[in-house]
Design an enzyme around this catalytic site. Structure first.
Site, PDB file in Angstrom:
ATOM      1  N   ASP A 540       0.899  -1.238  -0.112  1.00 47.93           N
ATOM      2  CA  ASP A 540       0.042   0.039  -0.110  1.00 47.93           C
ATOM      3  C   ASP A 540       0.839   1.148   0.064  1.00 47.93           C
ATOM      4  O   ASP A 540       2.104   1.200   0.293  1.00 47.93           O
ATOM      5  CB  ASP A 540      -0.931  -0.058   1.275  1.00 47.93           C
ATOM      6  CG  ASP A 540      -1.842   1.131   1.235  1.00 47.93           C
ATOM      7  OD1 ASP A 540      -2.804   1.388   0.235  1.00 47.93           O
ATOM      8  OD2 ASP A 540      -1.848   2.100   1.920  1.00 47.93           O
ATOM      9  N   HIS A 681      -4.970   3.562   7.611  1.00 51.31           N
ATOM     10  CA  HIS A 681      -4.397   4.585   6.727  1.00 51.31           C
ATOM     11  C   HIS A 681      -2.948   4.798   6.909  1.00 51.31           C
ATOM     12  O   HIS A 681      -2.485   6.018   7.016  1.00 51.31           O
ATOM     13  CB  HIS A 681      -5.255   5.907   6.945  1.00 51.31           C
ATOM     14  CG  HIS A 681      -6.634   5.796   6.586  1.00 51.31           C
ATOM     15  ND1 HIS A 681      -6.860   5.711   5.324  1.00 51.31           N
ATOM     16  CD2 HIS A 681      -7.831   5.944   7.162  1.00 51.31           C
ATOM     17  CE1 HIS A 681      -8.181   5.556   5.109  1.00 51.31           C
ATOM     18  NE2 HIS A 681      -8.558   5.819   5.966  1.00 51.31           N
ATOM     19  N   ASP A 686      -2.203  -0.807   6.366  1.00 49.25           N
ATOM     20  CA  ASP A 686      -3.312  -1.108   5.298  1.00 49.25           C
ATOM     21  C   ASP A 686      -2.722  -2.396   4.858  1.00 49.25           C
ATOM     22  O   ASP A 686      -3.616  -3.108   4.216  1.00 49.25           O
ATOM     23  CB  ASP A 686      -3.219  -0.278   4.308  1.00 49.25           C
ATOM     24  CG  ASP A 686      -4.405   1.113   4.779  1.00 49.25           C
ATOM     25  OD1 ASP A 686      -4.841   0.937   6.175  1.00 49.25           O
ATOM     26  OD2 ASP A 686      -4.664   2.211   4.484  1.00 49.25           O
TER      27      ASP A 686
END
Length: 726
Positions: A540, A681, A686
């Site tokens: 991510d 976040h 994530d």
């Protein structure tokens, strides 16, 4: 999309059927009337034809709305129940259906929940019995993990394809380089399922394997191979290598020459310092030998001449004696220089190990009390301070100072303090009595250490320099005490972080996986491979904003690997990036990364090069991966790094698995599948959640007939979300 088309088709068929039935029924009634009645009916209805058509369309619309409502309540509701049952069966046993809708569906959902509750209880009972039966096996596995983590040597075990299936912390961090970005990242190449050929040259390993197989065929007692290779950081690593034979192969090899192996074991030792020291020693010996030969020859010739001619004239005798004195002085000078050089060589051999500073103080107190007969005390000791030191020479230095204080100033007791000041450990040696001059301390620093019956060629200054420390003399005016303070840099205890004790009952550390002995290596032909067999990098990114085309940049990358259906939490990747531009205020409120946190971080070209290496030989997995991949693609021209690995998207997979669910956000999917969301976040947080979600999706996909990578790729390509571009 196909479900919506199917619904529209069914609705059209239903309304067409109703319209046809109405027309056929009206036509039958009309023909059943007498001719006079037919003419009268026509005369009545003809003026109102438009109204009749409008009423017919209104009836069809009402019937369509009723059909749609019934479809949403009964058909869609039943499909949601079916999806919930699959989730309970294949991904999250704790998932329960919502009891909403008409009484029939509520009753069905309640019955399914009761069945799931009973099934979960039975599964828990079965798991408890299985866990009890496996307790001894898990205990042995955890002992293995604990022993491996504490070994002082690096150990790697590979299968026959060269894929790593076991390693320890020493192999990953101590021997093969730091995990620091600035240190070239050989350690990043060590991980379960990774290829050993990324670290060691293929031809070198092939030669070693061939040598061992030849020795095994000859039935030699010790069929091992040894070689040395260099890492990217220029370190010399000595390898001892042995084959791993299965029970059947090991038993049959001596008799029939069977030499196939399941893999090999490598023990690794960093010999860089040893090599340098040995080279220095050899040069010293050579210098001493060559430099002494001429002097000894001259001395020998002079002595033999004096012996052969004892009655030679005094002037000649004095000349020969002068030759002997000069050559002896020169030889003595060479010996002194060699001794000094050897002492310098000795310093490079001191092993520096991470240790608690209080342990060094405890050892020094014992030594001072037993060797010097001085009483020792301790006032304030911070037991959380870690230093990197050679404990023996540090204790020698403290004992040396205590001995000098006793002998020259009559000190009867010594007190120790240990406190933290920022990143420095302040180790104080305190005493009451005569103050010490700075000149005296400077003289002590330059003299060889002698205390407690032990002599050392090293000086106190040598020890201080080796520890990258400083030493100062101070006076505590308040308590009327003098003190010598050691300023020692503190370190983070990597042994604690990486080698924490493994307790029985805890999940095993992810430093080994013997199932990889029988797993095929990564191949380009992925479409036919089962999803459960592939290695994945789940990643991510966090960015300055949401528009890469407008100049937004990546500011953080986090990733975790999945190998053999296991999320390897010990092989994560996380790195902040300096974007060279400010962060959009709205983005900062989401991920919490400030501009200040990014100052001094590596630039994107360095980070992407290392991340690309981390992702080698894996399938990329992300949630809404098109967004992250777009940012990576925008950097191809600048960095020269291209991510050509195949990609799977949990957003698209969720659309395939649960087309009737209202949300496919990561939080919603995690809640459905029973995954706890932590550190949302953040890039690594994530990635970890996405990895857990993906692992729970694999059995759900299998229940839908999606078992191979090709199946997953084709299924997601048809998803509505796959049409979204960034």
């Amino acid at each position: 999309m196909r479900d919506n088309l199917r619904f529209l088709l069914v609705l059209g068929i239903f309304l067409t059927l109703v319209a046809v039935l109405l027309i056929v029924g009206g036509y039958g009634v009309f023909h059943a009337l007498e001719p006079d009645q037919q003419r009268a009916l026509i005369s009545i209805l003809a003026p109102h034809g438009e109204l009749i058509a409008e009423i017919g369309l209104l009836v069809l619309a009402i019937l369509g709305i009723a059909f749609t409502m019934a479809y949403q309540v009964y058909v869609k509701g039943a499909l949601k129940v079916a999806e919930g049952i699959r989730i309970t069966l294949n991904a999250n046993p704790g998932h329960r259906l919502a009891t909403v809708g008409p009484a029939e569906l509520r009753s069905l959902a309640q019955a399914v929940n009761e069945m799931a509750e009973r099934g979960e209880l039975l599964a828990q009972d079965l798991e408890a019995k299985v866990a009890q039966a496996k307790a001894s096996v898990e205990e042995e596995k955890n002992r293995l993990a604990a022993l491996m983590s504490e070994l002082s040597q690096g150990v790697l075990v590979c299968n026959a394809d060269g894929r790593i299936l076991l390693y320890n912390e020493r192999a990953r961090y101590a021997l093969l380089g730091s995990s620091d970005l600035s240190s070239a990242g050989t350690a990043a190449l060590i991980g379960l399922g990774r290829s050993i050929f990324a670290i060691v040259e293929r031809n070198l390993l092939a030669h070693a394997l061939e040598t061992m197989r030849a020795r095994l065929e000859k039935n030699e007692a010790d069929p091992i191979a040894q070689f040395v290779f260099t890492t990217r950081t220029g370190e010399f690593i000595r390898v001892r290598m042995a084959l791993v034979l299965g029970a059947t192969k090991a038993a049959s090899a001596p008799a029939d020459g069977q030499t196939d192996s399941d893999g090999f074991v490598m023990t690794l030792e960093n010999i860089t310092e040893t090599f340098e020291v040995d080279t220095t020693r050899d040069m010293l010996l050579q210098s001493l030998t060559e430099g002494s030969r001429a002097a000894l020859a001259n001395i020998r010739a002079a002595v033999e001449t004096l012996t052969a001619y004892p009655d030679c004239e005094p002037i000649h005798r004095d000349r020969f004696l002068q030759v002997i004195r000069e050559e002896a002085r020169m030889l003595s000078g060479k010996l002194d220089k060699t001794s000094l050089d050897y002492a310098d060589s000795l310093k490079t051999r001191w092993p520096l190990e991470e240790m608690l500073a209080v342990d060094a103080i405890a050892a020094a107190r014992r030594r001072i009390e037993s060797r010097l007969g001085l009483a020792t005390l301790a006032e304030v000791l911070d037991d959380s301070l870690w230093i990197k030191a050679d404990s023996y020479t540090l204790v020698q230095a403290l004992t040396y100072l205590a001995g000098r204080l006793k002998d020259e100033y009559g000190v009867q007791d010594i007190c120790f303090n240990l406190t933290r000041h920022a990143r420095i450990a302040e180790l104080d040696l305190l005493w009451r009595g005569s103050p010490l001059s700075q000149r005296t301390l400077s003289e002590w620093e330059m003299e060889a250490m002698r205390a407690g019956g032990e002599d050392s060629p090293l000086t106190l200054r040598d020890v201080i320099d080796r520890l990258a420390a400083e030493i100062v003399y101070m006076v505590d005016q308040e308590r009327q005490r003098s003190l010598i303070r050691f300023l020692l840099p503190t370190v983070k205890p990597t042994r604690v972080a990486l080698g924490a004790p493994v307790r029985i009952g805890e999940s095993r550390p992810e430093f080994y996986d013997f199932d990889l002995f029988h797993q095929a290596g990564q191949t380009p032909e992925l479409d036919e491979r089962l999803l459960s067999e592939l290695a994945y990098t789940v990643f991510d990114t966090e960015t300055t904003g949401l528009d890469p085309a407008a100049g937004d940049e990546i500011i953080s990358i986090g990733a975790v690997r999945i190998v053999n259906n296991r999320l390897l939490r010990f092989e994560t990747y996380e790195q902040l990036i300096d974007p060279g531009r400010p962060i959009v205020a709205m983005s900062q409120t989401i991920h919490g990364i400030s501009n200040k946190m990014l100052r001094g971080q590596p630039t994107v070209d360095k980070v992407l090069a290392q991340f690309h290496e981390y992702c080698q030989d894996t399938v990329l997995v992300g949630h809404n991966a098109a967004f992250d991949m777009r940012f990576l693609q925008m950097k191809e021209a600048q960095t020269g790094v291209r991510f050509t690995q195949p990609v799977l998207d949990t957003l698209l997979l969720s659309g395939v698995l649960h087309p009737n669910q209202s949300s496919h956000a990561l939080e919603a999917i995690a809640e459905r599948l029973g995954v706890t969301v932590v550190a949302r976040h953040t890039a690594l947080g994530d990635a970890l959640v996405t990895g857990e979600v993906f692992l729970r999706m694999i059995p759900l996909l299998a229940a839908h007939g999606i078992r191979t990578f090709g199946d997953a790729r084709e299924a997601t390509a048809k998803s509505l979300y796959a049409k979204v571009e960034y």
